[in-house]
Design a protein around this motif. Sequence first.
Motif, PDB file in Angstrom:
ATOM      1  N   THR A 138       0.812  -1.214   0.000  1.00 33.19           N
ATOM      2  CA  THR A 138       0.000   0.000   0.000  1.00 33.19           C
ATOM      3  C   THR A 138       0.848   1.269   0.000  1.00 33.19           C
ATOM      4  OG1 THR A 138      -0.126   0.069   2.413  1.00 33.19           O
ATOM      5  CG2 THR A 138      -1.832  -1.173   1.248  1.00 33.19           C
ATOM      6  N   GLN A 139       2.146   1.157   0.273  1.00 37.35           N
ATOM      7  CA  GLN A 139       3.003   2.343   0.309  1.00 37.35           C
ATOM      8  C   GLN A 139       3.674   2.553  -1.037  1.00 37.35           C
ATOM      9  OE1 GLN A 139       5.625   2.622   3.664  1.00 37.35           O
ATOM     10  NE2 GLN A 139       6.103   4.760   3.253  1.00 37.35           N
ATOM     11  N   VAL A 140       3.892   3.829  -1.391  1.00 37.57           N
ATOM     12  CA  VAL A 140       4.596   4.179  -2.625  1.00 37.57           C
ATOM     13  C   VAL A 140       6.071   4.352  -2.312  1.00 37.57           C
ATOM     14  CG1 VAL A 140       4.851   5.940  -4.417  1.00 37.57           C
ATOM     15  CG2 VAL A 140       2.573   5.264  -3.646  1.00 37.57           C
ATOM     16  N   TYR A 141       6.932   3.799  -3.159  1.00 39.73           N
ATOM     17  CA  TYR A 141       8.367   3.977  -2.994  1.00 39.73           C
ATOM     18  C   TYR A 141       9.064   3.885  -4.347  1.00 39.73           C
ATOM     19  CZ  TYR A 141       8.418  -1.181  -3.062  1.00 39.73           C
ATOM     20  OH  TYR A 141       8.249  -2.498  -3.393  1.00 39.73           O
ATOM     21  N   SER A 142      10.191   4.553  -4.445  1.00 40.61           N
ATOM     22  CA  SER A 142      11.031   4.507  -5.640  1.00 40.61           C
ATOM     23  C   SER A 142      12.271   3.678  -5.339  1.00 40.61           C
ATOM     24  CB  SER A 142      11.467   5.914  -6.077  1.00 40.61           C
ATOM     25  OG  SER A 142      10.388   6.682  -6.526  1.00 40.61           O
ATOM     26  N   THR A 143      12.650   2.829  -6.288  1.00 42.71           N
ATOM     27  CA  THR A 143      13.846   2.014  -6.137  1.00 42.71           C
ATOM     28  C   THR A 143      14.844   2.383  -7.222  1.00 42.71           C
ATOM     29  OG1 THR A 143      12.553   0.188  -5.228  1.00 42.71           O
ATOM     30  CG2 THR A 143      14.759  -0.322  -6.029  1.00 42.71           C
ATOM     31  N   ILE A 144      16.059   2.716  -6.808  1.00 46.08           N
ATOM     32  CA  ILE A 144      17.140   3.044  -7.743  1.00 46.08           C
ATOM     33  C   ILE A 144      18.098   1.871  -7.743  1.00 46.08           C
ATOM     34  CG2 ILE A 144      18.964   4.688  -8.289  1.00 46.08           C
ATOM     35  CD1 ILE A 144      17.416   6.721  -6.526  1.00 46.08           C
ATOM     36  N   THR A 145      18.164   1.144  -8.850  1.00 42.41           N
ATOM     37  CA  THR A 145      18.913  -0.099  -8.898  1.00 42.41           C
ATOM     38  C   THR A 145      20.375   0.131  -9.246  1.00 42.41           C
ATOM     39  OG1 THR A 145      18.501  -0.486 -11.251  1.00 42.41           O
ATOM     40  CG2 THR A 145      16.835  -1.279  -9.691  1.00 42.41           C
ATOM     41  N   ASN A 146      21.183  -0.871  -8.929  1.00 41.88           N
ATOM     42  CA  ASN A 146      22.600  -0.829  -9.263  1.00 41.88           C
ATOM     43  C   ASN A 146      22.809  -0.780 -10.775  1.00 41.88           C
ATOM     44  OD1 ASN A 146      25.249  -2.608  -9.914  1.00 41.88           O
ATOM     45  ND2 ASN A 146      25.533  -1.472  -8.007  1.00 41.88           N
ATOM     46  N   GLU A 147      21.941  -1.471 -11.544  1.00 40.32           N
ATOM     47  CA  GLU A 147      22.064  -1.442 -13.002  1.00 40.32           C
ATOM     48  C   GLU A 147      21.825  -0.047 -13.558  1.00 40.32           C
ATOM     49  OE1 GLU A 147      20.641  -5.666 -12.072  1.00 40.32           O
ATOM     50  OE2 GLU A 147      20.260  -3.649 -11.336  1.00 40.32           O
ATOM     51  N   LEU A 148      20.870   0.672 -12.983  1.00 34.97           N
ATOM     52  CA  LEU A 148      20.603   2.043 -13.417  1.00 34.97           C
ATOM     53  C   LEU A 148      21.810   2.933 -13.136  1.00 34.97           C
ATOM     54  CD1 LEU A 148      18.785   4.310 -14.438  1.00 34.97           C
ATOM     55  CD2 LEU A 148      17.746   4.410 -12.162  1.00 34.97           C
ATOM     56  N   LEU A 149      22.391   2.795 -11.956  1.00 34.77           N
ATOM     57  CA  LEU A 149      23.559   3.607 -11.605  1.00 34.77           C
ATOM     58  C   LEU A 149      24.756   3.269 -12.493  1.00 34.77           C
ATOM     59  CD1 LEU A 149      23.329   3.521  -7.694  1.00 34.77           C
ATOM     60  CD2 LEU A 149      22.337   5.160  -9.297  1.00 34.77           C
TER      61      LEU A 149
END
Length: 807
Positions: A138-149
């Motif tokens: 139910t919570q909103v969160y953003s995930t920044i992955t190692n592949e993106l970095l």
Amino acid sequence: MKFKSITLLCLLLTSILFSQNNKIKGYTTTQSGIPLQGVNIYLLNVNKGTQTNENGFFELTNIEDGDYTLIISSLGFKTQELSISVNNSQSLDMGTIYLYEGNEILSEVIVESERTNKFSRKKTAYVSKLPLRDIENTQVYSTITNELLESQVVINFDDALKNATGVEQLWASTGRGGDGAGYYSLRGFSVQPQLVNGLPGLTNGTINAANIERIEVLKGPSATLFGNAVSSYGGLINVVTKKPYIGTGGELSFTSGTYGLNQIIGDFNTAISEDDNLYFRLNTAYTTEQSFQDAGFRKSFFIAPSLSYKVNNRLSFSFYGEITHAEQTNPTFLFLNRAAPNVSRNLDELGYNYKLSFTSNDLTLQNPNQNYRIEMNYKLSNSWQSQTLLSKSTTSTKGYYSYLYDYGYLEGDTFSRFINKQNANTQTTDIQQNFIGDFKIGSLRNRVVFGLDYFNATSTDNGTGYAFYGNITPEGGSNGDNPFTAEVENDVYPLSTSAVDAVLASQPTNNIKSKTHISSIYVSDVVNITDRLSAMAGLRLDRFDNEGDLTTSEDDYDQTTLSPKFGIVYQPVKDQLSLFANYQNGFTNVAPQLVGDPNDGPQTLKSFDPEQANQIEFGVKTNLFGDKLNATISYYSIQVTDRVMTDPSSPFNKIQGAEQESEGFEIELNANPVIGLNIRAGYSYNDSEVTKSDNLEILNTRPLEAGAESKYNFWANYEFQEGALDNFGIGLGFNGASESFAINYASTGDFMLPGYTIANASVYHQGNKFRIGLKLNNAFNKEYYTGWSTINPQAPRTLLANISYKF
């Protein structure tokens, strides 16, 4: 002959029938023993696979005799490849297979470029302290992955956070004692990164990007599960570090760039004892860089050892450490006057020469920092497990800190420099005991976490007082006229340690030591009413005990607070589309304040209730086309009540009762439309306002910590799959924000920082073991600024070159 043929046919059919009875079965769990649902189980080179059920169980039937490679994979966990043999109608029981959180880096595991949607990892046990998929959370969160970095050649934490929807930097890390980490705006409120692997991990400097597996930005008040010591009303930032995994491998990486940047990173993982399931991983980095301004630098050495020990199928231990020693010059922001009209209202009028640092490389701060965590996980039964966690942090600041402030006492835009010698230390201890269950009551599945949490922080300040140390003007002028004296002085203030020490010799030295204790109990339950409808309810009881200055008991106080949380999720299309709504709570403990005019007699202490923040949010989440399109769209409204501020009728009094409203919407998109192409995009809009206050300075104004109303980010990365450009890749993107207030008070007027859009690009070649890449940041050399009653110039165009070797 006919009889032999029939006999042979019968034997063949019998063999086929028996071979079809071969089975492969087992369970998958996290490293801590939590069952994992929806894990992909696949037999390599055979068109046969399945997924685990809610208990983590899987079974493959009708398997022919032979040798196979069994692949176990799930988003957010390291893929495992196991060699197996099946024959003679056996049921091969694999037992419990543990999946470790992290990122596949070994060459013998699945090739990263073939993994769907590399920029999205929305399965985590940290956000809700339960292993929930994003579509059922139910919570909103953003995930920044190692592949993106990696695709962006990110070398620092600030650049990494530009990928989080709705996040904008307010201040860069100042390094000063107590709050020297960077500040960011999130949903209208300031927040600092203070959580590592779900536990407190404080720093007075910047977080080293070398040990980041991913970054999780939780949106909205999150005190129910995490308390108020590490979160804000806008949310919190959790850094997930790299962890040991089964196998041997690693990486060496070197990055060089504009303005003297050189960074070397090492990552090594090995088995200390395969028989004992004891694995060790070491990440380390050494970085030196200089400023784009006329002075300024930063250098740091970082090392992060980690250890994983699986005693048996029920008990496991983990240890993680991060040790940093950094030295830097603190950025000298221009602080605007908060109580008198500003001479200039924008950058054009100010005439700011942003290439000037107004400091020297002689005046530096040292920021040693250590974070340690120990985890013990014990499987009590098939339905319950125990999780015991201990974290300790030590962060220090020593050296020279200065700031520039426009007091308005001198003619024109003149900023006075004040400087002190820092000597501060903060130590924290956090102990958590969680009991995590996954069981059914009747037909209702319950996923429960019940926890106890004790947090202690001890802060010491032995720094000096602040001394006046000359004036500057934004275009580069200087003079020695002290604004607090009647005479006009022409003293010279050299930016050297010997000259500064001579001035500080007359300043008093602080001798302050304070302690705070927080004891909490919390519970959260996710109930599956049907396979498509689930509800969540949580509650925290928090006891805050402040000892304050240990030399006196007058500033001691304690407060008890309840923090509830509710949510509901309905999936019209199971595992692909969900509608959600939540209610989340946050709070801040407010220390008693001295009130009363000292001219009328001794001041008295006045107590206050904790401030409260309550959020209502609803939206939609998608996981479409086989995980190729993840999107989150949400609307939120945060109401903050009982804010404490200065009484406008008396500067010696504090009053409680102000209210603030922050509302807006966010859109985040992660897509993998074709093989090799990954897209990340986000947009947020925030409307924040002080709606009730006796202080007319801020009534009906946008709080300065809210930052820009609109924020946006985009990054697309494409890696060619065949032809002459096979294994070559390109990346293009931008990030930006609308205009924002640097100052916005009734008596000061407005000072606006212009909006900006910053373009970035990369190109690389990805081989089996080598990766070579180039990255261009701020491609069009845009001059832009951020601020929070300050004016903070950002870096111009920079070029980075990176070479990495994986083994």
